[in-house]
Design a protein around this motif. Structure first.
Motif, PDB file in Angstrom:
ATOM      1  N   GLY A   6     -89.668 -78.801   5.703  1.00  0.00           N
ATOM      2  CA  GLY A   6     -90.315 -79.523   6.787  1.00  0.00           C
ATOM      3  C   GLY A   6     -90.609 -80.965   6.419  1.00  0.00           C
ATOM      4  N   ARG A   7     -91.077 -81.680   7.390  1.00  0.00           N
ATOM      5  CA  ARG A   7     -91.259 -83.135   7.304  1.00  0.00           C
ATOM      6  C   ARG A   7     -92.153 -83.568   6.132  1.00  0.00           C
ATOM      7  NH1 ARG A   7     -90.877 -86.724  11.652  1.00  0.00           N
ATOM      8  NH2 ARG A   7     -92.028 -88.684  11.447  1.00  0.00           N
ATOM      9  N   TYR A 109     -96.691 -86.510  13.148  1.00  0.00           N
ATOM     10  CA  TYR A 109     -95.573 -85.590  13.363  1.00  0.00           C
ATOM     11  C   TYR A 109     -95.806 -84.722  14.597  1.00  0.00           C
ATOM     12  CZ  TYR A 109     -98.021 -81.538  11.326  1.00  0.00           C
ATOM     13  OH  TYR A 109     -98.903 -80.521  11.065  1.00  0.00           O
ATOM     14  N   ASN A 163     -87.818 -85.503  13.598  1.00  0.00           N
ATOM     15  CA  ASN A 163     -87.563 -84.454  12.619  1.00  0.00           C
ATOM     16  C   ASN A 163     -86.067 -84.301  12.384  1.00  0.00           C
ATOM     17  OD1 ASN A 163     -90.221 -83.787  12.092  1.00  0.00           O
ATOM     18  ND2 ASN A 163     -90.329 -82.290  13.754  1.00  0.00           N
ATOM     19  N   ILE A 165     -82.903 -82.166   9.548  1.00  0.00           N
ATOM     20  CA  ILE A 165     -82.559 -80.911   8.877  1.00  0.00           C
ATOM     21  C   ILE A 165     -82.046 -81.195   7.472  1.00  0.00           C
ATOM     22  CG2 ILE A 165     -81.924 -79.804  11.057  1.00  0.00           C
ATOM     23  CD1 ILE A 165     -78.952 -80.093  10.058  1.00  0.00           C
ATOM     24  N   GLN A 277     -87.884 -79.136  15.734  1.00  0.00           N
ATOM     25  CA  GLN A 277     -86.895 -79.230  14.658  1.00  0.00           C
ATOM     26  C   GLN A 277     -85.801 -78.182  14.822  1.00  0.00           C
ATOM     27  OE1 GLN A 277     -88.638 -79.788  10.773  1.00  0.00           O
ATOM     28  NE2 GLN A 277     -86.966 -78.730   9.759  1.00  0.00           N
ATOM     29  N   LYS A 278     -86.159 -77.051  15.454  1.00  0.00           N
ATOM     30  CA  LYS A 278     -85.174 -75.970  15.604  1.00  0.00           C
ATOM     31  C   LYS A 278     -84.003 -76.390  16.484  1.00  0.00           C
ATOM     32  CE  LYS A 278     -88.074 -72.946  17.358  1.00  0.00           C
ATOM     33  NZ  LYS A 278     -89.300 -73.674  17.759  1.00  0.00           N
ATOM     34  N   TYR A 280     -82.155 -79.199  16.284  1.00  0.00           N
ATOM     35  CA  TYR A 280     -81.104 -79.647  15.369  1.00  0.00           C
ATOM     36  C   TYR A 280     -80.625 -78.501  14.484  1.00  0.00           C
ATOM     37  CZ  TYR A 280     -81.669 -84.652  16.440  1.00  0.00           C
ATOM     38  OH  TYR A 280     -81.679 -85.881  17.049  1.00  0.00           O
ATOM     39  N   GLU A 281     -81.545 -77.630  14.078  1.00  0.00           N
ATOM     40  CA  GLU A 281     -81.151 -76.510  13.222  1.00  0.00           C
ATOM     41  C   GLU A 281     -80.171 -75.590  13.944  1.00  0.00           C
ATOM     42  OE1 GLU A 281     -85.379 -76.311  10.703  1.00  0.00           O
ATOM     43  OE2 GLU A 281     -84.981 -74.890  12.302  1.00  0.00           O
ATOM     44  N   TRP A 338     -82.449 -85.295   6.717  1.00  0.00           N
ATOM     45  CA  TRP A 338     -83.635 -85.864   6.057  1.00  0.00           C
ATOM     46  C   TRP A 338     -83.313 -87.099   5.210  1.00  0.00           C
ATOM     47  CZ3 TRP A 338     -87.810 -85.100   8.333  1.00  0.00           C
ATOM     48  CH2 TRP A 338     -88.170 -83.869   8.867  1.00  0.00           C
TER      49      TRP A 338
END
Length: 354
Positions: A6-7, A109, A163, A165, A277-278, A280-281, A338
């Motif tokens: 995570g960030r 965030y 955010n 990945i 974030q999910k 992009y995941e 990241w």
């Protein structure tokens, strides 16, 4: 920090990999292992993390925290302080930076005023004051940046750092292998998500949509992973697969096993400004997605309206899922990593540091 993703973990680690010296201090509201630790990175550069528990009596924990923070500043001699996590950490970070004549960057965030902590009397105005006085503000979304500029009137510079990945982790896996690994049915149509399973993230809308879909197509199964709020009750249905809280390293297998990934949210002070974030995941794992059309996701998928549904609209979600099951479509959207975001943060910091 325990989970090392995570960030709050990735950005300091990436700055260290770029050759910068980085030290961090966590104040934990729940009992955790205390003391110094290093991030486990594949390269020699590491972040020197320390942690302090707040404890049940609060004041002794705060005193330990400030002593440790003073010790780090005296030994480490930082060029600036970056504070985040929640409103309280931003207040502390800005005050400490000002006391030691250091520039301060606050990393927002999320919309921290949507957190329960700001219900404590005095926290919200002190947070707004800290944001206004900080030399730099980084926001998780363009929506939050606009909110900060309009409502907080910061004196310092403001930028958006979304955010991202870890690209080495999030890659598409073989679907059948992924399903076998997670104990999921090989031939079913799997829809699902990972993350906080709570009312304020819109998970009830997904459960209701699944019930409607499954009533007409018994091959559709629902797969969920993440911490489950006590108010969220899952039916005793063999086609609902709750995987618990998966290790982060297994999330790519989940997203590779699904046929459609759903990004739930609600139109709230949190949902309008967060960056899931999910998203992009899921995309990095080549998973067709459907998302609540609020905040970042409404803009990110604006060219793909068939993949959006209005928050709370069960019928709209059913329609979007059916569309992706029948004619899967993956939006051609650049996926941010990241290391890229660390470079952006570094460029921002270099404009601020003396």
């Amino acid at each position: 920090m325990d989970d090392r993703y995570g960030r709050l973990y990735e950005l300091p680690a990436e700055l260290a990999m770029l050759g910068h010296q980085v030290a961090g201090l966590c104040l934990s509201y729940r009992p955790r292992e205390q003391g110094p630790s290093l991030t486990r990175t594949p390269k020699k550069n590491q972040v020197a993390w320390s942690s302090v528990n707040l404890g049940p009596f609060i004041l002794p924990g705060l005193l330990r925290y400030f002593r440790k923070l003073k010790e780090i500043i005296n030994d480490f001699h930082p060029d600036l302080i970056v504070a985040g996590s929640d409103a309280l950490h931003c207040i502390f970070g800005q005050r400490i930076a000002e006391k030691h004549h250091l520039p301060c960057v606050l990393d927002l965030y999320d919309n921290f005023e949507s957190f329960g902590l700001t219900l404590v009397p005095g926290i919200s105005p002190l947070f707004r004051k800290a944001v206004a006085k900080a030399e730099g503000i980084t926001c998780v979304s363009a929506q939050l940046e606009r909110h900060v500029l309009t409502n907080y009137r910061p004196r310092g510079m403001v930028t958006t750092i979304v955010n991202a990945i870890p690209a080495e982790l999030f890659q598409g896996k073989d679907k059948m292998i992924a399903r076998q690994k997670l104990g999921l049915p090989a031939e079913a149509k799997l829809i699902g998500t990972a993350g906080a399973l709570s009312k304020n993230r819109g998970i009830k809308t997904l459960i209701e949509a699944y019930n409607e879909l499954a009533a007409h197509d018994p091959t559709i199964h629902l797969v969920l992973a993440g911490p489950q709020e006590p108010t969220i009750k899952l039916a005793n249905d063999p086609k609902i697969h709750y995987l618990g809280e998966l290790p982060y390293s297994e999330i790519p297998f989940l997203f590779s096993a699904l046929d459609v990934g759903i990004i739930c949210n609600v139109d709230s002070g949190f949902g309008r400004f967060c960056f899931p974030q999910k998203a992009y995941e899921m995309m990095a794992c080549n998973l067709p997605v459907v998302a609540a059309g609020v905040g970042t996701m409404a803009e990110l998928l604006s060219a793909f309206p068939e993949q959006l549904f209005s928050p709370g609209d069960v019928t709209g979600l059913v329609r979007a899922i059916r569309g992706q099951l029948t004619n899967p479509r993956q939006p051609e959207i650049p996926i941010v990593t990241w290391p890229q975001q660390a470079q952006k943060l570094l460029s921002f910091i270099e404009k601020i540091r003396p």
